[in-house]
Structure formats: structure tokens, C-alpha cells
Design a protein around this motif. Sequence first.
Motif, PDB file in Angstrom:
ATOM      1  N   HIS A   1       9.983  18.839 -57.548  1.00  0.00           N
ATOM      2  CA  HIS A   1       8.814  19.624 -56.942  1.00  0.00           C
ATOM      3  C   HIS A   1       8.153  18.790 -56.563  1.00  0.00           C
ATOM      4  O   HIS A   1       7.588  17.596 -56.220  1.00  0.00           O
ATOM      5  N   ILE A   2       9.028  18.584 -55.105  1.00  0.00           N
ATOM      6  CA  ILE A   2       7.913  17.728 -53.800  1.00  0.00           C
ATOM      7  C   ILE A   2       7.216  18.883 -53.171  1.00  0.00           C
ATOM      8  O   ILE A   2       7.505  19.682 -52.689  1.00  0.00           O
ATOM      9  N   SER A   3       6.052  18.759 -52.686  1.00  0.00           N
ATOM     10  CA  SER A   3       5.232  19.268 -51.102  1.00  0.00           C
ATOM     11  C   SER A   3       4.734  18.420 -50.358  1.00  0.00           C
ATOM     12  O   SER A   3       4.570  16.320 -50.947  1.00  0.00           O
ATOM     13  N   LEU A   4       5.134  18.400 -48.862  1.00  0.00           N
ATOM     14  CA  LEU A   4       4.736  17.639 -48.253  1.00  0.00           C
ATOM     15  C   LEU A   4       4.152  18.422 -47.573  1.00  0.00           C
ATOM     16  O   LEU A   4       3.584  19.589 -46.493  1.00  0.00           O
ATOM     17  N   ASN A   5       2.608  17.222 -47.444  1.00  0.00           N
ATOM     18  CA  ASN A   5       1.800  18.339 -46.752  1.00  0.00           C
ATOM     19  C   ASN A   5       1.531  17.572 -44.976  1.00  0.00           C
ATOM     20  O   ASN A   5       0.936  16.733 -45.320  1.00  0.00           O
ATOM     21  N   PHE A   6       0.884  18.528 -44.408  1.00  0.00           N
ATOM     22  CA  PHE A   6       0.343  17.843 -43.096  1.00  0.00           C
ATOM     23  C   PHE A   6      -0.554  18.583 -42.796  1.00  0.00           C
ATOM     24  O   PHE A   6      -1.129  19.564 -42.950  1.00  0.00           O
ATOM     25  N   HIS A   7      -0.543  16.872 -41.824  1.00  0.00           N
ATOM     26  CA  HIS A   7      -2.639  17.545 -40.557  1.00  0.00           C
ATOM     27  C   HIS A   7      -2.344  18.591 -39.980  1.00  0.00           C
ATOM     28  O   HIS A   7      -1.444  19.204 -39.791  1.00  0.00           O
ATOM     29  N   PRO A   8      -3.511  19.857 -40.359  1.00  0.00           N
ATOM     30  CA  PRO A   8      -3.729  20.611 -39.167  1.00  0.00           C
ATOM     31  C   PRO A   8      -3.865  20.676 -38.313  1.00  0.00           C
ATOM     32  O   PRO A   8      -3.073  21.925 -37.170  1.00  0.00           O
ATOM     33  N   LEU A   9      -4.029  19.039 -37.315  1.00  0.00           N
ATOM     34  CA  LEU A   9      -3.277  18.973 -35.913  1.00  0.00           C
ATOM     35  C   LEU A   9      -1.634  18.905 -35.791  1.00  0.00           C
ATOM     36  O   LEU A   9      -1.276  18.809 -34.799  1.00  0.00           O
ATOM     37  N   ASP A  10      -0.878  18.945 -36.656  1.00  0.00           N
ATOM     38  CA  ASP A  10       0.360  18.713 -37.183  1.00  0.00           C
ATOM     39  C   ASP A  10       1.318  20.253 -37.010  1.00  0.00           C
ATOM     40  O   ASP A  10       1.192  21.120 -37.972  1.00  0.00           O
ATOM     41  N   ASN A  11       0.952  20.896 -35.332  1.00  0.00           N
ATOM     42  CA  ASN A  11       1.397  22.031 -34.983  1.00  0.00           C
ATOM     43  C   ASN A  11       2.818  21.905 -35.123  1.00  0.00           C
ATOM     44  O   ASN A  11       3.405  21.661 -34.232  1.00  0.00           O
ATOM     45  N   LEU A  12       3.408  22.506 -36.341  1.00  0.00           N
ATOM     46  CA  LEU A  12       4.911  22.720 -36.342  1.00  0.00           C
ATOM     47  C   LEU A  12       6.006  23.640 -36.458  1.00  0.00           C
ATOM     48  O   LEU A  12       5.845  24.623 -37.311  1.00  0.00           O
ATOM     49  N   SER A  13       7.218  24.021 -35.482  1.00  0.00           N
ATOM     50  CA  SER A  13       7.883  25.139 -35.719  1.00  0.00           C
ATOM     51  C   SER A  13       8.305  25.236 -37.105  1.00  0.00           C
ATOM     52  O   SER A  13       8.136  24.246 -37.366  1.00  0.00           O
ATOM     53  N   LYS A  14       8.785  26.487 -37.759  1.00  0.00           N
ATOM     54  CA  LYS A  14       9.678  25.829 -39.045  1.00  0.00           C
ATOM     55  C   LYS A  14      10.896  25.476 -38.957  1.00  0.00           C
ATOM     56  O   LYS A  14      11.280  24.802 -39.502  1.00  0.00           O
ATOM     57  N   GLU A  15      11.316  25.872 -37.494  1.00  0.00           N
ATOM     58  CA  GLU A  15      12.464  25.169 -37.449  1.00  0.00           C
ATOM     59  C   GLU A  15      12.831  23.215 -37.874  1.00  0.00           C
ATOM     60  O   GLU A  15      13.029  22.674 -38.170  1.00  0.00           O
ATOM     61  N   VAL A  16      11.380  22.457 -36.623  1.00  0.00           N
ATOM     62  CA  VAL A  16      11.422  21.483 -37.334  1.00  0.00           C
ATOM     63  C   VAL A  16      10.902  21.110 -38.457  1.00  0.00           C
ATOM     64  O   VAL A  16      10.628  19.878 -39.176  1.00  0.00           O
ATOM     65  N   LEU A  17       9.901  21.990 -39.282  1.00  0.00           N
ATOM     66  CA  LEU A  17       9.189  21.433 -40.599  1.00  0.00           C
ATOM     67  C   LEU A  17      11.275  21.320 -41.571  1.00  0.00           C
ATOM     68  O   LEU A  17      11.059  20.064 -42.593  1.00  0.00           O
ATOM     69  N   ILE A  18      11.914  21.906 -41.200  1.00  0.00           N
ATOM     70  CA  ILE A  18      13.501  22.627 -41.689  1.00  0.00           C
ATOM     71  C   ILE A  18      13.628  21.001 -41.608  1.00  0.00           C
ATOM     72  O   ILE A  18      14.591  20.185 -42.628  1.00  0.00           O
ATOM     73  N   GLU A  19      14.028  20.675 -40.213  1.00  0.00           N
ATOM     74  CA  GLU A  19      13.847  18.794 -39.941  1.00  0.00           C
ATOM     75  C   GLU A  19      13.450  18.054 -40.679  1.00  0.00           C
ATOM     76  O   GLU A  19      14.290  17.486 -40.925  1.00  0.00           O
ATOM     77  N   VAL A  20      12.280  18.256 -40.166  1.00  0.00           N
ATOM     78  CA  VAL A  20      11.509  16.514 -41.246  1.00  0.00           C
ATOM     79  C   VAL A  20      12.137  17.236 -42.872  1.00  0.00           C
ATOM     80  O   VAL A  20      12.066  15.844 -42.923  1.00  0.00           O
ATOM     81  N   ALA A  21      12.073  17.995 -43.780  1.00  0.00           N
ATOM     82  CA  ALA A  21      12.380  17.919 -44.654  1.00  0.00           C
ATOM     83  C   ALA A  21      13.926  17.689 -45.054  1.00  0.00           C
ATOM     84  O   ALA A  21      14.017  16.670 -46.410  1.00  0.00           O
ATOM     85  N   ASP A  22      15.100  17.890 -44.542  1.00  0.00           N
ATOM     86  CA  ASP A  22      15.923  17.683 -43.985  1.00  0.00           C
ATOM     87  C   ASP A  22      16.216  15.922 -44.216  1.00  0.00           C
ATOM     88  O   ASP A  22      16.821  15.174 -44.548  1.00  0.00           O
ATOM     89  N   THR A  23      15.567  15.502 -43.401  1.00  0.00           N
ATOM     90  CA  THR A  23      15.546  14.074 -42.875  1.00  0.00           C
ATOM     91  C   THR A  23      14.675  13.502 -44.342  1.00  0.00           C
ATOM     92  O   THR A  23      15.014  11.869 -44.533  1.00  0.00           O
TER      93      THR A  23
ATOM     94  N   LEU B   1       4.910  21.655 -47.038  1.00  0.00           N
ATOM     95  CA  LEU B   1       5.736  22.898 -47.460  1.00  0.00           C
ATOM     96  C   LEU B   1       6.219  22.012 -49.172  1.00  0.00           C
ATOM     97  O   LEU B   1       5.510  21.591 -49.994  1.00  0.00           O
ATOM     98  N   HIS B   2       6.986  22.905 -49.795  1.00  0.00           N
ATOM     99  CA  HIS B   2       7.298  22.803 -51.262  1.00  0.00           C
ATOM    100  C   HIS B   2       8.865  22.667 -51.339  1.00  0.00           C
ATOM    101  O   HIS B   2       9.836  23.757 -50.334  1.00  0.00           O
ATOM    102  N   ILE B   3       9.112  21.617 -51.962  1.00  0.00           N
ATOM    103  CA  ILE B   3      10.763  21.637 -51.788  1.00  0.00           C
ATOM    104  C   ILE B   3      11.262  21.204 -53.213  1.00  0.00           C
ATOM    105  O   ILE B   3      11.039  20.544 -54.490  1.00  0.00           O
ATOM    106  N   ILE B   4      12.182  22.305 -53.606  1.00  0.00           N
ATOM    107  CA  ILE B   4      12.795  22.338 -55.314  1.00  0.00           C
ATOM    108  C   ILE B   4      14.523  21.390 -55.646  1.00  0.00           C
ATOM    109  O   ILE B   4      14.643  22.300 -55.003  1.00  0.00           O
ATOM    110  N   THR B   5      14.682  20.669 -56.385  1.00  0.00           N
ATOM    111  CA  THR B   5      15.565  19.837 -56.276  1.00  0.00           C
ATOM    112  C   THR B   5      16.132  19.580 -57.495  1.00  0.00           C
ATOM    113  O   THR B   5      15.293  19.933 -58.630  1.00  0.00           O
ATOM    114  N   THR B   6      16.806  19.161 -57.658  1.00  0.00           N
ATOM    115  CA  THR B   6      17.162  18.212 -59.092  1.00  0.00           C
ATOM    116  C   THR B   6      17.986  17.090 -59.358  1.00  0.00           C
ATOM    117  O   THR B   6      18.372  17.034 -57.914  1.00  0.00           O
ATOM    118  N   ASN B   7      17.499  16.385 -60.425  1.00  0.00           N
ATOM    119  CA  ASN B   7      18.019  14.877 -59.952  1.00  0.00           C
ATOM    120  C   ASN B   7      19.720  14.982 -60.631  1.00  0.00           C
ATOM    121  O   ASN B   7      20.174  13.569 -61.025  1.00  0.00           O
TER     122      ASN B   7
END
Length: 369
Positions: free
Chosen positions: A67-89, A114-120
Motif C-alpha cells: 500500500h503506497i501513498s504519494l503525497n504532494f505539496h499544495p503548490l503541486d497543482n497537478l491534473s488527474k492525467e499528470v498524477l496518473i503519469e507520476v504514479a505510473d513512472t 494518491l494511494h496505490i494498491i498492488t501485490t509483490n
Amino acid sequence: MVTIIKMSHSIASILTYNENKVKTGAGQCIKAANFPLELEKLTFALKLNRFLNRAKLNEITKRNTVHISLNFHPLDNLSKEVLIEVADTYMEKIGFSKQPYLIYQHHDAGHPHLHIITTNIQRDGKRIDLHLLVVKKSEPARKEIEKVFGLVRAEGRKNKEAFSLDPIPTSKVRYGKIASMKAISNVLNRVLNTYKYCNLQDLNAVLKQYNVMADPGKEDSKMFTSKGLLYRILDEKGNTVGVPIKASNFYLQPTLKFLEEKFQNNTIIQSSDITSLKSSIEKVFIKTNYLSLNDFTIQLEKAGINTILTKNRQGILQSITYIDHKTHNVFSESALGERYSLRSIEEHYLLKTSNRTTIHKSEQKAKKI
């Protein structure tokens, strides 16, 4: 960007937590990677079964959920598409790009996250080694992503203090406000895998901050001898209210057996944080303008440390427990040593008061002369 990674053996509880966010409008599932169907066609059961089927390929591995969480600064005004790209990267750089994973965007905090759920567990049944995942893969990935996407860097005290790093904000349970099962689950999901506690008393010190307690029953009861465990809601006075719920009824299944494993592991990893707490206490000790136990607890609270004072049956203060919310540790006075016991602290401030009185009398006598 701040990353938090937690390993678990219960995919169901983590998935339920995130799906409940979606149901209440506090979150949205924005991507399902490496699933056989499109996101819109995935039900809760299909999402869960995807992970459970992977887990069956390697039943020896107990901690098979990440279970992963990616936490961004309030100044990081990111669109949903960019958030997905960040998570995928990020998933690619830590070696999980071919794993099934779900990305959830939460809207219940003062900063984007973001919260990311995965398995190892991989498709051939082999597991991805999680040892040193944070140090060797996550941290380098975070730093590179910050540069590539122009994100506010996590390094530096000012950046870290600018927003809350807690990906799962939790409030005190109010009996009758929401269903007891859901209310207690929210607290357990927040506390059990975040705080480090070495016994049931220490765990309850934290749970009671949220009006919840773990109850093993009286020592002569059948439940106690069979190592059963109930979770109860407390009112503002600390009295139990409502119907208790068995530990085995929760998705996380926080039974006594589950907790005993936690106790053992936490005892090992707690040692590195004792110094930090002792240092905070010493800073309060040396401040001569605080002359009471009440002043002592107030000053520690300002430093992010709660104190729980335990009384005996006669109502006399008996011991003190420290909850360090900075390092997420719970320490009893016996774990810290005699200097930090309730008796020692009371003697410390009694001596201070005595010294202050003596100095005051001397000053008055000098004035008369």
C-alpha cells in the motif's frame, strides 16, 4: 513529494478502505493497471479477486500486499492525467510496472495525494523482494520524479512542515454518528500499521485517543483464556458504549495473535526512536518556568507528544505512558527508564518548586536588609 510504503497481509482491508473513500465522495479510482477489464467495468469483487489470485500463487509469502501513498505539496497543482503519469513512472522505477495495481486519488486532506494498491507476487509465483525497497528504489525514484515533473522537493524542514504527511486522517469516533464497524475500522486502519506499540496497554493508549479500545476480557473470563479480543467504542468519559465487535469480524482481522506478532516486531524497531523522545523530554525538563506535572504534559503536547496518566483503583496517579506522534511510537515509563517515570517527574518538579520558594524567600530577606 513524500512517499509512504506499507506492507500487509490483508488486501481486503486496504481495498475496502479505498473503495469506501470512493463511496463517500472523498476519493476516486483513477486507474487500474494490468487488469483484464477496463476500469469502468471492474467491480469490488473483480478487483479483489485479481489480487487474491496472485496471492494463491505463493501462499508461503504472508506479506503479499503493498500500500503506497504519494503525497504532494499544495503548490503541486497537478491534473488527474499528470498524477496518473507520476504514479505510473514511480511504479516502473520501483519495479512494479508489470504488477496489477490500482491508483486512487483522495480528496480528504489539505494536500494532493494518491494511494496505490498492488501485490509483490508475480505471475510466475515468485515474489518481489521488499527488503530495502524504500532505500534502494523508492527514494531514488522520488528524487528523479521531483526533477522530471518539477515537483516541490521533500527535502528540507520547511517543505515537510508545509503540509500533513498523514495519508489517512482519522478523527475521534462518536457513537451513533456512523456504523460502529466502519468507525472502528477507520481507526484500526490508521493505528495498527502506523504506530509502534509493544503490548496491549500501549496499543490502547493510542486507540483511546480515538475513543476505541481493544478488550481481551477479564483474566478469569472464557474470552481471556481462549485469547479472544473485542473492539469497543468509548464515550468522552472513557465508558464503553454500543455493542462490541469481535476482532475476527474486521477485514484486517486484528486478533490477539495478529497483535502479538506486531508486539514482537515493534520491540525490535522501536529502539532507534527512544533517543528522540528522551531528548524532547529533557528539553522540557531544563525550562525553569514550568513547575508542575500539568505544565510538563502541556509542553510535551506542543512538541507532538501526548502523555497518558494511569490511576489505580484508589484514584492515585500510578504511571505515565508517552505517545510520540512524530515517530509514531508508544513508550511506557518502564521502557524509558526511571528518570522518565511518573514518580521521578513529580519529584523533579517538587524539587523545582522547593528551590523556587527558597530563592523567593532569600530575595525577600535581602530586600528587608
